[in-house]
Design a protein around this motif. Structure first.
Motif, PDB file in Angstrom:
ATOM      1  N   UNK A  99       0.849  -1.204   0.000  1.00 35.07           N
ATOM      2  CA  UNK A  99       0.000   0.000   0.000  1.00 35.07           C
ATOM      3  C   UNK A  99       0.881   1.248   0.000  1.00 35.07           C
ATOM      4  N   UNK A 100       0.489   2.241  -0.747  1.00 31.75           N
ATOM      5  CA  UNK A 100       1.289   3.451  -0.882  1.00 31.75           C
ATOM      6  C   UNK A 100       1.227   4.276   0.401  1.00 31.75           C
ATOM      7  N   UNK A 101       2.345   4.716   0.915  1.00 30.50           N
ATOM      8  CA  UNK A 101       2.397   5.460   2.169  1.00 30.50           C
ATOM      9  C   UNK A 101       2.371   6.954   1.950  1.00 30.50           C
ATOM     10  N   UNK A 102       2.221   7.687   3.047  1.00 30.08           N
ATOM     11  CA  UNK A 102       2.222   9.152   3.013  1.00 30.08           C
ATOM     12  C   UNK A 102       3.201   9.674   4.054  1.00 30.08           C
ATOM     13  N   UNK A 103       4.294   8.945   4.248  1.00 29.24           N
ATOM     14  CA  UNK A 103       5.238   9.315   5.288  1.00 29.24           C
ATOM     15  C   UNK A 103       6.218  10.385   4.848  1.00 29.24           C
ATOM     16  N   UNK A 104       6.167  10.791   3.554  1.00 28.61           N
ATOM     17  CA  UNK A 104       7.089  11.815   3.109  1.00 28.61           C
ATOM     18  C   UNK A 104       6.808  13.123   3.842  1.00 28.61           C
ATOM     19  N   UNK A 105       7.810  14.010   3.920  1.00 33.62           N
ATOM     20  CA  UNK A 105       7.614  15.265   4.658  1.00 33.62           C
ATOM     21  C   UNK A 105       6.466  16.082   4.085  1.00 33.62           C
ATOM     22  N   UNK A 106       5.764  16.750   4.962  1.00 31.37           N
ATOM     23  CA  UNK A 106       4.657  17.609   4.561  1.00 31.37           C
ATOM     24  C   UNK A 106       5.209  18.825   3.826  1.00 31.37           C
ATOM     25  N   UNK A 107       4.815  18.978   2.574  1.00 28.35           N
ATOM     26  CA  UNK A 107       5.285  20.108   1.777  1.00 28.35           C
ATOM     27  C   UNK A 107       4.071  20.822   1.209  1.00 28.35           C
ATOM     28  N   UNK A 108       3.627  21.831   1.890  1.00 25.13           N
ATOM     29  CA  UNK A 108       2.549  22.683   1.398  1.00 25.13           C
ATOM     30  C   UNK A 108       3.184  24.001   1.000  1.00 25.13           C
ATOM     31  N   UNK A 109       3.039  24.357  -0.243  1.00 29.70           N
ATOM     32  CA  UNK A 109       3.707  25.557  -0.740  1.00 29.70           C
ATOM     33  C   UNK A 109       2.699  26.604  -1.184  1.00 29.70           C
ATOM     34  N   UNK A 110       3.158  27.822  -1.276  1.00 30.59           N
ATOM     35  CA  UNK A 110       2.288  28.920  -1.677  1.00 30.59           C
ATOM     36  C   UNK A 110       1.911  28.800  -3.150  1.00 30.59           C
ATOM     37  N   UNK A 111       0.732  29.234  -3.460  1.00 33.81           N
ATOM     38  CA  UNK A 111       0.288  29.228  -4.846  1.00 33.81           C
ATOM     39  C   UNK A 111       0.704  30.499  -5.577  1.00 33.81           C
ATOM     40  N   UNK A 112       0.857  31.595  -4.827  1.00 34.58           N
ATOM     41  CA  UNK A 112       1.115  32.878  -5.468  1.00 34.58           C
ATOM     42  C   UNK A 112       2.456  33.484  -5.068  1.00 34.58           C
ATOM     43  N   UNK A 113       3.194  32.836  -4.164  1.00 37.52           N
ATOM     44  CA  UNK A 113       4.465  33.379  -3.728  1.00 37.52           C
ATOM     45  C   UNK A 113       4.415  33.798  -2.275  1.00 37.52           C
ATOM     46  N   UNK A 114       5.511  33.510  -1.546  1.00 37.94           N
ATOM     47  CA  UNK A 114       5.526  33.759  -0.107  1.00 37.94           C
ATOM     48  C   UNK A 114       5.320  35.226   0.222  1.00 37.94           C
ATOM     49  N   UNK A 115       5.930  36.114  -0.557  1.00 37.46           N
ATOM     50  CA  UNK A 115       5.785  37.539  -0.263  1.00 37.46           C
ATOM     51  C   UNK A 115       4.378  38.027  -0.573  1.00 37.46           C
ATOM     52  N   UNK A 116       3.805  37.491  -1.642  1.00 36.99           N
ATOM     53  CA  UNK A 116       2.440  37.903  -1.995  1.00 36.99           C
ATOM     54  C   UNK A 116       1.450  37.464  -0.920  1.00 36.99           C
ATOM     55  N   UNK A 117       1.747  36.344  -0.260  1.00 35.40           N
ATOM     56  CA  UNK A 117       0.850  35.855   0.786  1.00 35.40           C
ATOM     57  C   UNK A 117       0.701  36.846   1.928  1.00 35.40           C
ATOM     58  N   UNK A 118       1.704  37.693   2.129  1.00 36.60           N
ATOM     59  CA  UNK A 118       1.622  38.667   3.214  1.00 36.60           C
ATOM     60  C   UNK A 118       0.551  39.713   2.944  1.00 36.60           C
ATOM     61  N   UNK A 119       0.161  39.872   1.692  1.00 37.11           N
ATOM     62  CA  UNK A 119      -0.932  40.784   1.333  1.00 37.11           C
ATOM     63  C   UNK A 119      -2.179  39.936   1.103  1.00 37.11           C
ATOM     64  N   UNK A 120      -3.176  40.036   1.964  1.00 38.56           N
ATOM     65  CA  UNK A 120      -4.373  39.184   1.820  1.00 38.56           C
ATOM     66  C   UNK A 120      -5.264  39.655   0.679  1.00 38.56           C
ATOM     67  N   UNK A 121      -4.761  39.504  -0.557  1.00 37.19           N
ATOM     68  CA  UNK A 121      -5.521  39.898  -1.743  1.00 37.19           C
ATOM     69  C   UNK A 121      -5.494  38.695  -2.681  1.00 37.19           C
ATOM     70  N   UNK A 122      -6.457  37.812  -2.545  1.00 37.92           N
ATOM     71  CA  UNK A 122      -6.455  36.575  -3.294  1.00 37.92           C
ATOM     72  C   UNK A 122      -7.510  36.547  -4.384  1.00 37.92           C
ATOM     73  N   UNK A 123      -8.377  37.551  -4.423  1.00 34.97           N
ATOM     74  CA  UNK A 123      -9.398  37.618  -5.457  1.00 34.97           C
ATOM     75  C   UNK A 123      -9.966  39.028  -5.474  1.00 34.97           C
ATOM     76  N   UNK A 124     -10.652  39.361  -6.545  1.00 38.84           N
ATOM     77  CA  UNK A 124     -11.253  40.683  -6.667  1.00 38.84           C
ATOM     78  C   UNK A 124     -12.293  40.908  -5.579  1.00 38.84           C
TER      79      UNK A 124
END
Length: 374
Positions: A1-26
């Motif tokens: 059975x396929x495992x999920x033990x690899x490290x958790x890697x959740x990355x930004x969709x728009x860029x780490x610096x852009x995330x500091x500005x909470x502007x994700x949609x119009x």
């Protein structure tokens, strides 16, 4: 059975610096600009409310930062299992129009694209796009699916959703309403002169004011302090009371846990400052005890969450980050007002450890949990 033990890697969709500005949609941009205009108007019209407005801005920013769009790469097999779980638990529905998953019963979020769950195919697997906090939950789901299977995990998530739903019987809110009423009444009575006399400290005990060991839990330093603690109380109180058995035993267990956690929080604070003169006030230590037990609660019929499980380690780190943020929040709120205020993190830690380690002893017995409810 396929495992999920690899490290958790959740990355930004728009860029780490852009995330500091909470502007994700119009839609969000318009909403934030409207809120900012209102705050600027209040800032100029009511100078006394400036610390509260600063706190509100920071809290809103943190909430939107938690909801920032993020990505998680998984295999096709994992994506199939995750889609089956989303279907089974019924909390999300897949749109026939664009294939995205949306929370059921929350049509008001439809125009906000960053609030959707989307499966994006890639050559070697699937990328899941969703709000950052939801991706953490989905990662937990993948691990649980490997351990327990689809039916067990779907039932667990459904049980958790039922507990968090607003249809809890009104009786579970009795203890939280009582504590909240006592805190609000105490703050209103002491509004002119403040509540520092109720604060616990080494100096207060040296003066023989032992009642402060209990009184400090019902004292607060201001409206924002009171409001934050009452929000936490309402978020976790009813959910926990519902798991503590029948009335009146559940009420007594909750009140006992609350008071004991507050005392242990005060004990750790006093241990760190045995000769301190700064009074410590607030229900935070007691509330952290409630949280400490809530995070260990299992689904019905399951064992308690292991102290060293991956989920618990994430919770520990989240609490550390939350306390660091509270330190910054308090500092910003009172920087311009000239007030001196600090965060009694020792009380938070003492209460949390009590709820985490001793709290399970407040849970009802197996026989009581099996008793029919009226």
């Amino acid at each position: 059975m396929e495992g999920v033990a690899q490290p958790l890697v959740i990355r930004s969709r728009q860029g780490a610096w852009w995330d500091l500005l909470p502007i994700y949609s119009l839609y969000q941009l318009v909403f934030n600009l409207t809120g900012l205009a209102l705050i600027l108007w209040l800032w100029g019209s009511f100078a006394f409310s400036q610390p509260i407005l600063l706190g509100a801005v920071l809290l809103a920013w943190v909430q939107q930062y938690r909801l920032r769009p993020a990505l998680l790469d998984i295999s096709r097999a994992q994506a199939d299992r995750l889609a089956a779980l989303l279907d089974a638990q019924g909390r999300y529905a897949r749109s026939d129009h664009d294939g995205r998953w949306r929370a059921t019963g929350k049509q008001g979020w439809e125009p906000w694209p960053h609030q959707h769950i989307e499966f994006l195919p890639r050559p070697d697997g699937v990328t899941v796009a969703a709000p950052h906090n939801i991706l953490h939950r989905l990662w937990d789901d993948l691990a649980l699916l490997e351990e327990r299977g689809l039916a067990a995990v779907a039932q667990q998530r459904k049980s958790e959703a039922d507990l968090a739903a607003p249809q809890l019987p009104w009786t579970v809110h009795g203890p939280t309403a009582l504590i909240g009423a006592m805190c609000v009444a105490a703050w209103l009575v002491h509004l002119p002169e403040g509540m520092s006399r109720w604060g616990v400290s080494g100096l207060a005990l040296a003066q023989g004011r032992y009642a402060t060991i209990l009184l400090h839990m019902f004292a607060h330093g201001g409206l924002m302090h009171l409001w934050l603690n009452m929000v936490l109380l309402s978020m976790f109180g009813g959910t926990l009371v519902a798991r503590l058995g029948l009335v009146p035993q559940s009420w007594l267990r909750f009140l006992a846990l609350f008071l004991c956690s507050g005392v242990m929080g005060a004990a750790l604070y006093l241990l760190a400052h045995p000769a301190g003169t700064v009074p410590m006030i607030g229900a935070s230590g007691a509330l952290y005890g409630v949280i400490g037990l809530v995070v260990r609660l299992p689904a019905e019929g399951d064992a308690l969450q292991p102290l060293r499980s991956r989920r618990m380690l994430r919770i520990y780190w989240s609490l550390i980050k939350d306390n660091l943020f509270l330190i910054v929040l308090l500092g910003v709120m009172f920087l311009g007002s000239g007030s001196k205020v600090g965060l009694a993190w020792e009380a938070h830690l003492g209460g949390f450890l009590f709820g985490l380690l001793v709290g399970p002893f407040f849970l009802p017995s197996t026989a009581e949990r099996a008793a029919p409810r009226s």
